[in-house]
Design a protein around this motif. Structure first.
Motif, PDB file in Angstrom:
ATOM      1  N   UNK A  47      12.360  30.447  -8.197  1.00  0.00           N
ATOM      2  CA  UNK A  47      12.857  29.721  -9.350  1.00  0.00           C
ATOM      3  C   UNK A  47      13.895  29.028  -9.180  1.00  0.00           C
ATOM      4  N   UNK A  48      14.985  29.872  -9.540  1.00  0.00           N
ATOM      5  CA  UNK A  48      15.892  29.761  -9.640  1.00  0.00           C
ATOM      6  C   UNK A  48      17.105  28.968  -8.687  1.00  0.00           C
ATOM      7  N   UNK A  49      16.034  28.413  -7.801  1.00  0.00           N
ATOM      8  CA  UNK A  49      16.858  27.860  -7.016  1.00  0.00           C
ATOM      9  C   UNK A  49      17.150  28.710  -4.829  1.00  0.00           C
ATOM     10  N   UNK A  50      16.667  29.754  -5.420  1.00  0.00           N
ATOM     11  CA  UNK A  50      17.142  30.285  -3.950  1.00  0.00           C
ATOM     12  C   UNK A  50      16.242  30.083  -3.092  1.00  0.00           C
ATOM     13  N   UNK A  51      16.483  30.232  -2.087  1.00  0.00           N
ATOM     14  CA  UNK A  51      15.618  29.446  -1.118  1.00  0.00           C
ATOM     15  C   UNK A  51      15.416  31.246  -0.033  1.00  0.00           C
ATOM     16  N   UNK A  52      13.932  31.140   0.017  1.00  0.00           N
ATOM     17  CA  UNK A  52      13.581  32.312   1.253  1.00  0.00           C
ATOM     18  C   UNK A  52      14.191  31.326   3.036  1.00  0.00           C
ATOM     19  N   UNK A  53      15.153  33.063   3.483  1.00  0.00           N
ATOM     20  CA  UNK A  53      15.544  33.030   5.122  1.00  0.00           C
ATOM     21  C   UNK A  53      14.584  33.448   5.865  1.00  0.00           C
ATOM     22  N   UNK A  54      14.813  35.086   5.627  1.00  0.00           N
ATOM     23  CA  UNK A  54      13.619  35.811   6.587  1.00  0.00           C
ATOM     24  C   UNK A  54      13.809  37.092   5.598  1.00  0.00           C
TER      25      UNK A  54
END
Length: 228
Positions: A56-63
């Motif tokens: 929601x706070x623009x953190x992107x899941x990477x792995x």
């Protein structure tokens, strides 16, 4: 910056202020409403309850990162072409590191320039020879060719971590990685009790390799990046 730990080394490589956000500080940091312009923030979480909040706070899941461990013990080897790395080997090892890492969390983040990702791993090797990172570096050789390397660093409680490991692409499945690990255990078994390694869920080959060698899962963490 409050609730964030500055990563000077990564900042220099990415040419952007970089920070580690520890899991325990996620709520406090997001509640502080601090906007980090031109920055890179990374966090690793064990608790999935933070996932939706980070997204929601623009953190992107990477792995997802898996941490596994194995008891260090002596192994009988029929052959062993492993040696301590020397300064003269540094350029060949750096090239091998650059060519080998395609599943790192940095390479998986398409927002980060590939050249910067590659630089991370060549500098990793440079830092060993400059005595800034890592404690042991072993190489496997066939004639004059370096076929693989293993970089290790000490951790608390007599643990030893595999920091980097790589084998030449055309020589994979020739037991070179296994030989390097067994050589390290035979060399260092009197000083350390456990060998630890981290690898990502995208790297299926690494999963199989460490499972086959008897490494047991001890920790699992989802990695998120915030990049702007």
């Amino acid at each position: 910056m409050k609730f964030l730990k500055y990563d000077e080394w990564l900042s220099k490589i990415l040419k952007k202020k970089s920070f580690l956000l520890q899991e325990k500080n996620i709520i406090k940091y997001l509640q502080s409403h601090i906007t980090s312009k031109k920055s890179f923030i990374y966090t690793k979480i064990k608790n999935n309850k933070y996932s939706s909040l980070l997204k929601k706070n623009k953190f992107k899941y990477i792995t997802t990162n898996f941490q596994s461990e194995k008891k260090i013990q002596k192994v009988i080897l029929k052959q062993n072409n492993c040696y301590d790395a020397k300064k003269k080997d540094s350029n060949l090892i750096k090239k091998l590191a650059k060519d080998s890492y395609r599943f790192s969390r940095f390479h998986l983040d398409k927002r980060i320039d590939k050249k910067k990702c590659d630089k991370i791993f060549t500098l990793w090797i440079e830092n060993f020879f400059n005595k800034k990172r890592g404690d042991y570096l072993f190489i496997n050789k066939h004639k004059k060719e370096i076929t693989g390397f293993l970089l290790l660093k000490k951790e608390k409680n007599f643990f030893l971590r595999i920091d980097l490991i790589a084998v030449k692409k055309n020589l994979k499945r020739k037991s070179i990685g296994k030989l390097l690990i067994f050589h390290a255990m035979n060399t260092l078994n009197r000083r350390f009790t456990k060998l630890i390694v981290g690898y990502h869920n995208h790297n299926v080959e690494a999963k199989r390799f460490y499972k086959k060698l008897g490494f047991k899962l001890r920790l699992q963490q989802d990695i998120y990046h915030y990049y702007r």
